[in-house]
Motif scaffolding. Structure first.
Motif, mmCIF file in Angstrom:
data_model
loop_
_atom_site.group_PDB
_atom_site.id
_atom_site.type_symbol
_atom_site.label_atom_id
_atom_site.label_comp_id
_atom_site.label_asym_id
_atom_site.label_seq_id
_atom_site.Cartn_x
_atom_site.Cartn_y
_atom_site.Cartn_z
ATOM 1 N N LEU A 1 9.187 -10.477 -0.743
ATOM 2 C CA LEU A 1 10.608 -10.286 -0.434
ATOM 3 C C LEU A 1 11.017 -8.829 -0.666
ATOM 4 C CD1 LEU A 1 13.385 -11.438 0.347
ATOM 5 C CD2 LEU A 1 13.742 -11.874 -2.086
ATOM 6 N N LEU A 2 10.567 -8.266 -1.758
ATOM 7 C CA LEU A 2 10.897 -6.869 -2.052
ATOM 8 C C LEU A 2 10.273 -5.916 -1.033
ATOM 9 C CD1 LEU A 2 10.714 -6.752 -5.945
ATOM 10 C CD2 LEU A 2 12.734 -6.581 -4.508
ATOM 11 N N LEU A 3 9.057 -6.196 -0.603
ATOM 12 C CA LEU A 3 8.433 -5.359 0.421
ATOM 13 C C LEU A 3 9.205 -5.445 1.736
ATOM 14 C CD1 LEU A 3 4.636 -5.978 -0.247
ATOM 15 C CD2 LEU A 3 5.927 -3.881 -0.643
ATOM 16 N N THR A 4 9.704 -6.617 2.061
ATOM 17 C CA THR A 4 10.521 -6.783 3.261
ATOM 18 C C THR A 4 11.835 -6.017 3.136
ATOM 19 O OG1 THR A 4 9.545 -8.950 3.652
ATOM 20 C CG2 THR A 4 11.619 -8.472 4.776
ATOM 21 N N ARG B 1 2.997 -2.393 -3.442
ATOM 22 C CA ARG B 1 2.771 -3.764 -3.898
ATOM 23 C C ARG B 1 2.288 -3.778 -5.348
ATOM 24 N NH1 ARG B 1 2.163 -8.725 -1.889
ATOM 25 N NH2 ARG B 1 2.324 -8.113 0.281
ATOM 26 N N ALA B 2 1.368 -2.868 -5.683
ATOM 27 C CA ALA B 2 0.836 -2.812 -7.053
ATOM 28 C C ALA B 2 1.936 -2.447 -8.052
ATOM 29 C CB ALA B 2 -0.302 -1.808 -7.124
ATOM 30 N N ARG B 3 2.806 -1.530 -7.683
ATOM 31 C CA ARG B 3 3.889 -1.139 -8.597
ATOM 32 C C ARG B 3 4.891 -2.266 -8.798
ATOM 33 N NH1 ARG B 3 5.422 5.025 -8.780
ATOM 34 N NH2 ARG B 3 3.327 5.885 -8.709
ATOM 35 N N ILE B 4 5.188 -2.987 -7.718
ATOM 36 C CA ILE B 4 6.125 -4.108 -7.840
ATOM 37 C C ILE B 4 5.523 -5.192 -8.737
ATOM 38 C CG2 ILE B 4 7.233 -5.999 -6.572
ATOM 39 C CD1 ILE B 4 7.540 -4.030 -4.210
ATOM 40 N N GLU B 5 4.260 -5.503 -8.530
ATOM 41 C CA GLU B 5 3.609 -6.535 -9.349
ATOM 42 C C GLU B 5 3.486 -6.101 -10.803
ATOM 43 O OE1 GLU B 5 0.020 -7.273 -7.159
ATOM 44 O OE2 GLU B 5 1.049 -8.574 -5.717
ATOM 45 N N ALA B 6 3.246 -4.794 -11.034
ATOM 46 C CA ALA B 6 3.137 -4.286 -12.403
ATOM 47 C C ALA B 6 4.480 -4.318 -13.128
ATOM 48 C CB ALA B 6 2.584 -2.863 -12.396
ATOM 49 N N ALA B 7 5.573 -4.311 -12.377
ATOM 50 C CA ALA B 7 6.905 -4.324 -12.987
ATOM 51 C C ALA B 7 7.307 -5.722 -13.433
ATOM 52 C CB ALA B 7 7.928 -3.775 -12.010
ATOM 53 N N ASN B 8 6.497 -6.730 -13.105
ATOM 54 C CA ASN B 8 6.784 -8.128 -13.475
ATOM 55 C C ASN B 8 8.190 -8.539 -13.047
ATOM 56 O OD1 ASN B 8 4.238 -8.530 -14.614
ATOM 57 N ND2 ASN B 8 4.913 -7.660 -16.570
ATOM 58 N N SER B 9 8.495 -8.306 -11.781
ATOM 59 C CA SER B 9 9.803 -8.653 -11.245
ATOM 60 C C SER B 9 9.923 -10.158 -11.066
ATOM 61 C CB SER B 9 9.992 -7.958 -9.892
ATOM 62 O OG SER B 9 11.180 -8.368 -9.296
ATOM 63 N N THR B 10 11.130 -10.651 -11.245
ATOM 64 C CA THR B 10 11.372 -12.085 -11.039
ATOM 65 C C THR B 10 11.543 -12.398 -9.557
ATOM 66 O OG1 THR B 10 13.738 -11.762 -11.339
ATOM 67 C CG2 THR B 10 12.445 -12.364 -13.289
ATOM 68 N N VAL B 11 11.729 -11.365 -8.742
ATOM 69 C CA VAL B 11 11.865 -11.527 -7.296
ATOM 70 C C VAL B 11 10.470 -11.439 -6.671
ATOM 71 C CG1 VAL B 11 12.944 -10.590 -5.212
ATOM 72 C CG2 VAL B 11 14.140 -10.465 -7.394
ATOM 73 N N PRO C 1 2.102 2.201 5.810
ATOM 74 C CA PRO C 1 0.704 2.262 6.234
ATOM 75 C C PRO C 1 -0.253 2.471 5.063
ATOM 76 C CG PRO C 1 1.739 4.363 6.600
ATOM 77 C CD PRO C 1 2.814 3.423 6.111
ATOM 78 N N GLY C 2 -1.460 1.997 5.232
ATOM 79 C CA GLY C 2 -2.560 2.263 4.304
ATOM 80 C C GLY C 2 -2.223 2.108 2.842
ATOM 81 N N ASN C 3 -2.449 3.180 2.111
ATOM 82 C CA ASN C 3 -2.281 3.159 0.656
ATOM 83 C C ASN C 3 -0.830 3.020 0.215
ATOM 84 O OD1 ASN C 3 -5.004 3.387 0.230
ATOM 85 N ND2 ASN C 3 -4.970 5.618 0.031
ATOM 86 N N ILE C 4 0.100 3.379 1.067
ATOM 87 C CA ILE C 4 1.512 3.301 0.675
ATOM 88 C C ILE C 4 1.896 1.854 0.403
ATOM 89 C CG2 ILE C 4 3.883 3.650 1.462
ATOM 90 C CD1 ILE C 4 2.875 6.154 2.910
ATOM 91 N N GLY C 5 1.543 0.961 1.296
ATOM 92 C CA GLY C 5 1.846 -0.457 1.103
ATOM 93 C C GLY C 5 1.121 -1.040 -0.091
ATOM 94 N N VAL C 6 -0.148 -0.655 -0.242
ATOM 95 C CA VAL C 6 -0.949 -1.156 -1.368
ATOM 96 C C VAL C 6 -0.369 -0.658 -2.687
ATOM 97 C CG1 VAL C 6 -3.242 -1.070 -2.437
ATOM 98 C CG2 VAL C 6 -3.035 -1.341 0.039
ATOM 99 N N ASN C 7 -0.053 0.624 -2.758
ATOM 100 C CA ASN C 7 0.512 1.190 -3.987
ATOM 101 C C ASN C 7 1.886 0.593 -4.304
ATOM 102 O OD1 ASN C 7 -1.713 2.814 -4.396
ATOM 103 N ND2 ASN C 7 -0.785 4.591 -3.390
#
Length: 185
Positions: A97-100, A83-93, A75-81
């Protein structure tokens, strides 16, 4: 011939008393028998150790349930935060998919936590096989938290949860709890 105090008749005697008949000594055949002198199996109260074990296991399982729910719903900021951390990690996945995967992991944690809480209380009730299942789920929680503490470092909350899970499990196996559970299961 068995009497109402005979362990083979204890379930029938309890059902007879619960059905509203005023005479607990009535044996179901219309005759009166002497009042039960020994109803130890029926009057034995759950020892405080068993209650404390269920409470400790509940306290150990609730944080996992809340964490799993937050991870599953995001919910709320948890999903946003997240997503931001995953994108900042420059994952190849893919981020989606990772959020799922995190949602599925959260749902799995919620289900396991619910089962953990359910079997912790069924063990005190007692139900056949509930205590070993509660123990296995407590061991799973302790192993996962110990692994997380090795990777991320020891924090007081995780350490407290591990101690609650271990203490709750031990309390279910103390002699008075063991005697009560084996007598009633």
């Amino acid at each position: 011939m068995t009497t109402p105090s005979d362990p083979r008749q204890s379930g029938a005697a309890e059902d007879h008393v619960r059905s509203g008949h005023s005479s607990p000594g009535e044996n179901g055949y219309g005759s009166q028998s002497a009042p039960r002198a020994s109803t130890a199996a029926q009057l034995v109260r759950r020892p405080p150790e068993a209650w404390a074990g269920a409470v400790f296991l509940t306290l150990a399982g609730l944080p996992a349930a809340v964490f799993g729910l937050l991870l599953a719903v995001q919910p709320g900021n948890i999903g946003v935060n997240l997503r931001a951390r995953i994108e900042a990690a420059n994952s190849t996945v893919s981020t989606d998919l990772l959020l799922t995967v995190f949602r599925l992991a959260g749902a799995t944690i919620v289900v396991l936590s619910f089962l953990f809480l359910l079997f912790a209380w069924l063990a005190v009730r007692p139900r056949r096989g509930a205590r070993p299942i509660a123990t296995a789920l407590a061991v799973l929680e302790v192993v996962l938290l110990a692994g997380a503490m090795v990777v991320a470092g020891v924090d007081p909350v995780s350490l407290g949860i591990v101690l609650l899970a271990v203490a709750g499990t031990v309390l279910l196996y103390l002699p008075r709890s063991q005697e009560f559970i084996t007598a009633r299961a």
